[in-house]
Scaffold this active site. Structure first.
Site, short mmCIF file in Angstrom:
data_model
loop_
_atom_site.label_atom_id
_atom_site.label_comp_id
_atom_site.label_asym_id
_atom_site.label_seq_id
_atom_site.Cartn_x
_atom_site.Cartn_y
_atom_site.Cartn_z
N ILE A 134 7.00 8.37 10.99
CA ILE A 134 7.67 9.50 10.33
C ILE A 134 6.64 10.56 9.92
O ILE A 134 5.69 10.25 9.20
CB ILE A 134 8.42 9.06 9.05
CG1 ILE A 134 9.37 7.91 9.34
CG2 ILE A 134 9.14 10.23 8.41
CD1 ILE A 134 9.97 7.30 8.08
N ASP A 199 2.19 -3.31 -0.62
CA ASP A 199 2.12 -2.36 0.50
C ASP A 199 2.82 -1.04 0.11
O ASP A 199 2.28 0.05 0.34
CB ASP A 199 2.78 -2.99 1.74
CG ASP A 199 2.81 -2.06 2.92
OD1 ASP A 199 1.73 -1.83 3.51
OD2 ASP A 199 3.89 -1.55 3.27
N LYS A 203 1.28 2.93 -0.54
CA LYS A 203 1.87 4.13 0.06
C LYS A 203 2.33 5.11 -1.02
O LYS A 203 2.22 6.33 -0.85
CB LYS A 203 3.03 3.71 0.96
CG LYS A 203 2.56 2.94 2.20
CD LYS A 203 3.70 2.20 2.89
CE LYS A 203 3.23 1.49 4.15
NZ LYS A 203 4.23 0.58 4.72
N GLY A 300 5.35 -0.78 13.53
CA GLY A 300 5.39 -1.09 14.97
C GLY A 300 4.26 -0.38 15.69
O GLY A 300 3.85 0.72 15.28
N1 LIG Z 1 1.35 -2.43 12.53
C1 LIG Z 1 2.02 -1.48 11.90
O1 LIG Z 1 3.24 -1.37 12.04
C2 LIG Z 1 1.31 -0.53 11.01
C3 LIG Z 1 -0.04 -0.64 10.78
N2 LIG Z 1 -0.67 0.26 9.98
C4 LIG Z 1 -2.11 0.13 9.73
O2 LIG Z 1 -2.82 0.26 10.94
C5 LIG Z 1 -3.98 -0.55 10.91
C6 LIG Z 1 -3.98 -1.49 12.10
O3 LIG Z 1 -2.81 -2.31 12.02
P1 LIG Z 1 -2.44 -3.32 13.20
O4 LIG Z 1 -2.82 -2.74 14.51
O5 LIG Z 1 -1.05 -3.71 12.97
O6 LIG Z 1 -3.39 -4.55 12.86
P2 LIG Z 1 -3.88 -5.70 13.87
O7 LIG Z 1 -4.28 -6.85 13.01
O8 LIG Z 1 -2.86 -5.94 14.92
O9 LIG Z 1 -5.16 -5.04 14.55
C7 LIG Z 1 -6.40 -4.93 13.94
C8 LIG Z 1 -7.43 -5.29 15.00
O10 LIG Z 1 -8.71 -4.99 14.49
C9 LIG Z 1 -9.57 -6.07 14.84
N3 LIG Z 1 -10.67 -6.09 13.89
C10 LIG Z 1 -10.63 -6.39 12.58
N4 LIG Z 1 -11.87 -6.29 12.05
C11 LIG Z 1 -12.71 -5.94 13.07
C12 LIG Z 1 -14.10 -5.68 13.15
N5 LIG Z 1 -14.87 -5.81 12.08
N6 LIG Z 1 -14.61 -5.31 14.34
C13 LIG Z 1 -13.83 -5.18 15.42
N7 LIG Z 1 -12.49 -5.42 15.41
C14 LIG Z 1 -11.95 -5.81 14.24
C15 LIG Z 1 -8.70 -7.31 14.78
O11 LIG Z 1 -9.26 -8.34 15.53
C16 LIG Z 1 -7.39 -6.78 15.35
O12 LIG Z 1 -7.35 -6.91 16.76
C17 LIG Z 1 -3.96 -1.26 9.55
O13 LIG Z 1 -4.73 -0.53 8.63
C18 LIG Z 1 -2.50 -1.23 9.17
O14 LIG Z 1 -2.28 -1.26 7.77
C19 LIG Z 1 -0.02 1.32 9.42
C20 LIG Z 1 1.32 1.49 9.62
C21 LIG Z 1 2.11 0.55 10.40
N1 LIG Z 2 4.34 -4.55 6.67
C1 LIG Z 2 4.63 -3.15 6.70
C2 LIG Z 2 4.11 -2.54 7.98
C3 LIG Z 2 3.97 -1.08 7.91
O1 LIG Z 2 3.27 -0.45 7.14
C4 LIG Z 2 6.15 -2.95 6.59
O2 LIG Z 2 6.88 -3.95 6.57
O3 LIG Z 2 6.59 -1.81 6.47
NA NA Z 3 3.85 8.80 8.73
#
Ligand SMILES: NC(=O)C1=CN([C@@H]2O[C@H](COP(=O)(O)OP(=O)(O)OC[C@H]3O[C@@H](n4cnc5c(N)ncnc54)[C@H](O)[C@@H]3O)[C@@H](O)[C@H]2O)C=CC1
Ligand SMILES: N[C@@H](CC=O)C(=O)O
Ligand code: NA
Length: 428
Positions: A134, A199, A203, A300
């Protein structure tokens, strides 16, 4: 055409989708950014992990600092405070712009990171951190920068909205729906950050900082989760034409800004009441714009990557044009209200002895504490007819401290068997 080197940190849910978009749509992105966005490398934990075949192995590296040092734009999608924070500071210090979705880091260190970006002339963008896909942070800090925002109410956690919505539509108990949310992949492996409200609180701090041009951190947000909400609370709300939502609320008052996250009763006619499943929405009240609502997928991989890419193109445009920085650094210092200074309406559920004088005794306590009753409803509990009655009281606005005094005194009355629920009410 100029080429900008993009370093991607993390190749998880969101990072892998960002890599896909950068690789598959490079021509279109170059047209829109005014510069070629070259994916210079992807920092990962291990080169051995099995990944999507579309991610070229030669782009992967375990040396994140070296990748950062060669980049014009750094996209941080590792999550967590460190090493994400250290790598972002490293990028900003050398004037490279940063795009991140790391709400936990921003709620903890946003003021420091924004100041660092401001000093170095780099840009720091984080649209993905609130409401996923969004567009909400840019509208608040850019589109509404000529207006005065008075209040923001958001459903900013998909997991808790999914749980509360399922409890509302099926009458299910909290634990059963949480298990379903975990099975569907909405909840975190450890869902505490979602259900305890942490969380959403992170936000809320980010939204409040941008809306009120003041630095608010996680510690400034009063936070209550949804773990105590029962099927009985949900059913009682439904019967009264209301629905329970976990809201992040940031509100301007005469005395300061109140920022809070808690389960909230909303009338079903309120636009936020119609946000179902894991969707997010943010409702904004501004002095001149009036009421606005922003709705969409709050989580997502692909939806969140959309927001990351929007920020990346926007950052690239400014790098190319050398235009002025967006004014997102805090320019004001407005007082954050302590939670007991915040005022709102309340719904109080009581189980009482069904005998003469009970209502009068309860009403007297409300009056002594200057909490005004807006509505009162009594129902006799069938299975115990003549013994107990259920009272539901809705108040006019009053402060948390007055409400707490009322609840404590009412609970002490002999005729009050149980205080069954205390919930805040919004959207009158
Ligand atoms: N998944 C979602 O729907 C949303 C995620 N976010 C944010 O986006 C960011 C990423 O989220 P996701 O992709 O879901 O997490 P994820 O856990 O799927 O991906 C993070 C990746 O970073 C890698 N990683 C962690 N520490 C590392 C390091 N020191 N060196 C190299 N790689 C490393 C992990 O192995 C993993 O593959 C987070 O800050 C999360 O809060 C924000 C909004 C929505
Ligand atoms: N865990 C969070 C992922 C996005 O920020 C949620 O449920 O909204
Ligand atoms: Na946004």
């Amino acid at each position: 055409m100029k080429t900008l080197k993009v370093a991607l940190l993390g190749c998880g849910n969101v990072g892998s989708q960002v890599a896909r978009i950068l690789l598959d749509h490079s021509d279109v992105l170059a047209d829109r950014a005014g510069a070629k966005l070259e994916l210079a490398g992807i920092a990962v934990r291990s080169l051995e992990t099995k990944r999507d075949a579309a991610i070229p192995a030669e782009l992967l590296t375990t040396d994140a600092p070296a990748l950062v040092d060669g980049a014009d734009i750094v996209i941080e999608l590792l999550g967590g405070l460190e090493p994400a924070g250290e790598l972002i500071r490293r990028a900003l210090a050398r004037g490279a712009s940063v795009v991140t979705g790391n709400k936990a880091l921003l709620a903890a260190q946003g003021a420091e990171l924004n100041a660092l970006a401001f000093e170095s002339g780099a840009q720091l963008r984080y649209e993905a951190a609130v409401g996923g896909a969004i567009p909400i942070l840019r509208p608040i800090s850019d589109s509404l920068s000529g207006d005065r925002i008075n209040k923001i109410m958001g459903i900013v956690n998909g997991t808790t909205n999914f749980i509360l919505d399922a409890m509302d539509t099926t009458g299910a108990q909290f634990d059963d729906v949480l298990a379903e949310a975990q099975a569907l992949g909405y909840a975190e492996a450890d869902p505490t950050a979602d259900v305890a409200g942490h969380d959403a609180a992170a936000k809320a701090a980010i939204l409040a900082s941008l809306a009120f041009h003041t630095d608010f951190a996680y510690a400034d947000v009063h936070c209550e989760g949804i773990t105590k909400i029962t099927a009985t609370d949900v059913a009682a709300a439904k019967e009264a034409g209301m629905v329970i939502k976990l809201l992040a609320i940031a509100e301007r008052t005469q005395d300061g800004i109140g920022v809070r996250v808690h389960p909230t009763l909303l009338r079903r006619t309120h636009p936020l009441a119609a946000v179902h499943g894991a969707f997010n929405a943010v409702f904004v009240e501004a002095e001149n714009a009036g009421e606005l609502m922003f709705y969409g997928a709050g989580a997502g991989g692909a939806p969140t990557a959309s927001a990351v890419m929007g920020d990346t193109v926007s950052v690239a445009r400014r790098v190319v044009s050398g235009g002025p920085l967006p004014a997102i650094a805090a320019q004001q210092s407005v007082k954050a209200l302590a939670f007991d200074e915040i005022s709102t309406s309340y719904w109080i559920g009581l189980r009482v002895s069904d005998e003469p004088g009970v209502l009068a005794a309860i009403a007297a306590i409300f009056a002594e504490n200057t909490v005004s009753i807006e509505a009162l409803r009594q129902s006799i509990i069938e299975e115990n007819h003549g013994g107990s009655a259920e009272l539901r009281i809705v108040t006019h606005r009053s402060t948390e401290s007055s409400l707490a005094a009322v609840v404590a005194a009412v609970a002490d009355l002999d005729a009050v068997q149980e205080v069954t629920s205390v919930l805040r009410v919004e959207g009158n």
